[in-house]
Design an enzyme around this catalytic site. Structure first.
Site, short mmCIF file in Angstrom:
data_model
loop_
_atom_site.label_atom_id
_atom_site.label_comp_id
_atom_site.label_asym_id
_atom_site.label_seq_id
_atom_site.Cartn_x
_atom_site.Cartn_y
_atom_site.Cartn_z
CG ASN A 172 -2.01 -1.13 1.04
OD1 ASN A 172 -2.35 -1.54 -0.07
ND2 ASN A 172 -2.49 -1.65 2.16
CG ASN A 194 -6.72 -0.12 -0.91
OD1 ASN A 194 -7.61 0.33 -1.62
ND2 ASN A 194 -6.95 -0.90 0.11
CB SER A 196 -8.96 3.49 -0.56
OG SER A 196 -7.85 2.89 0.09
CB SER A 281 -4.99 -7.85 5.50
OG SER A 281 -3.89 -8.72 5.79
CB THR A 282 -2.63 -5.64 1.34
OG1 THR A 282 -3.80 -4.97 0.85
CG2 THR A 282 -1.54 -5.57 0.30
N GLY A 283 -1.49 -7.66 3.52
CA GLY A 283 -0.33 -8.31 4.12
C GLY A 283 -0.39 -9.82 4.00
CG HIS A 330 -8.57 -6.42 6.12
ND1 HIS A 330 -8.88 -7.18 5.03
CD2 HIS A 330 -8.23 -5.19 5.64
CE1 HIS A 330 -8.73 -6.46 3.93
NE2 HIS A 330 -8.34 -5.26 4.27
#
Length: 360
Positions: A172, A194, A196, A281-283, A330
């Site tokens: 991100n 992201n 957003s 989540s992205t992680g 998340h």
């Protein structure tokens, strides 16, 4: 009527007497400092209890993390190969993680993974901007670092250690300027964005676009992954990001799109293992990706709690700010619990302590 009038004449003195007694009773209590204890009521939680919902589970996870980090970590090759084989057989990151012309032919339909909506047909214009081949390649990297943005990285001195691995993944578009370089390094091979962030910081790329391009300079020519096909509103801004880099971004990151089919498979994989959040989540997505393309996976900045594991000092949500993540989407502590299990099994290594800088 006469009966009703007689009845009212009898009841009126009784009602007045009851009212008088009630007032007298409360005056007595007030003058004698008598406090009624609401024993018959439902016990009320104190503000502290209410604000600490889930604290006991968090504390248990913190204790478990401390116990695991107190032992020297050692990779368990058999466990690693077993988990990697299972993950690869279900998710196919090497061939599916990024949308390409091979896995998404002209005229096919792209099905969004984050919402139910009409599939997007791959037109000639869309097909032309898809990667011709898988940008991750078929080679396996010897060592990879997935760098989360947790506040645990602040004052960690882990930058040099992160820079030393072969392949560095960041999430991100985190800041990498001189203020943070000592703690998080500056090497980047893959970074996610992201949509957003593109709306919040760059007006959805509907106005001036050059500031967006300039902000990507710290990532060099890394692969920039955009979840363009997770939600419908992600698609236009992700395409604008692609065209912006195409127009202005020489020597800038290479934009590509995360494959919604891969994300669906990955969500199912973790749901089958007890993760019930709306989506990973992205992680966690990047950690999963790394497990398929890397032989040794290190996680930095993965710590979803507001106190440091070593000395319980307060820490911020991110190493650069204290903004909270989307808890309704998340489930960071639960995700961490799954990753901690892999750490204990010798599959993946989570770094929670400060790093020892080496000087050549």
């Amino acid at each position: 009527m006469r009966v009703m009038r007689t009845l009212m004449l009898w009841l009126l003195p009784i009602i007045l007497l009851c009212s008088f007694c009630s007032v007298a009773f409360w005056i007595f209590l007030s003058n004698n400092n008598v406090i009624l204890h609401p024993s018959s009521r439902i016990p009320q939680k104190s503000p502290e209890t209410q604000s600490c919902k889930g604290c006991s589970k968090d504390n248990a996870l913190i204790a478990k993390a401390l116990e695991n980090s107190s032992h020297k970590w050692k990779k368990h090759e058999a466990n690693f190969k077993r988990f990697r084989s299972l993950l690869s057989s279900k998710c196919h990151a090497v061939s599916k993680a990024v949308v390409t012309q091979n896995n998404t032919p002209l005229g096919s339909n792209v099905i969004y993974d984050g919402e139910r909506r009409k599939p997007l047909q791959v037109t000639q214009a869309l097909f032309n901007i898809l990667a011709k081949e898988q940008p991750l390649g078929n080679a396996t990297w010897e060592s990879c670092a997935v760098v989360g943005n947790g506040g645990i990285l602040a004052n960690s001195s882990c930058g040099e250690e992160i820079n030393s691995v072969q392949f560095v993944i960041r999430c991100n578009l985190p800041p990498l300027d001189k203020r943070y370089e000592k703690d998080v390094g500056n090497k980047t091979n893959l970074v996610t964005a992201n949509p957003s962030i593109l709306h919040e910081k760059y007006s959805g790329l509907m106005e001036r676009r050059r500031p967006f391009v300039e902000s990507l300079r710290p990532y060099g020519q890394a692969l920039l992954l955009l979840p363009a096909f997770s939600y419908g509103h992600n698609t236009p801004v992700s395409l604008r990001a692609f065209y912006t880099l195409e127009d202005f971004g020489s020597n800038s990151p290479l934009p590509a799109f995360l494959n919604p089919e891969y994300l669906r498979r990955l969500s199912k994989f973790w749901r089958e293992r007890g993760l019930n959040s709306v989506r990973p989540s992205t992680g966690l997505i990047m950690a999963s990706l790394a497990l398929e393309i890397c032989s040794n996976v290190h996680l930095y900045g993965f710590w979803p709690f507001n106190k440091h594991p070593n000395d319980s000092r307060p820490i911020t949500n991110h190493y650069y700010d204290n903004r909270e993540s989307k808890k309704n989407v998340h489930s960071m502590p639960t995700e961490f619990e799954h990753l901690l299990k892999l750490h204990k099994q010798g599959v993946i290594r989570i770094h929670l302590s400060e790093c020892q800088a080496t000087h050549s």
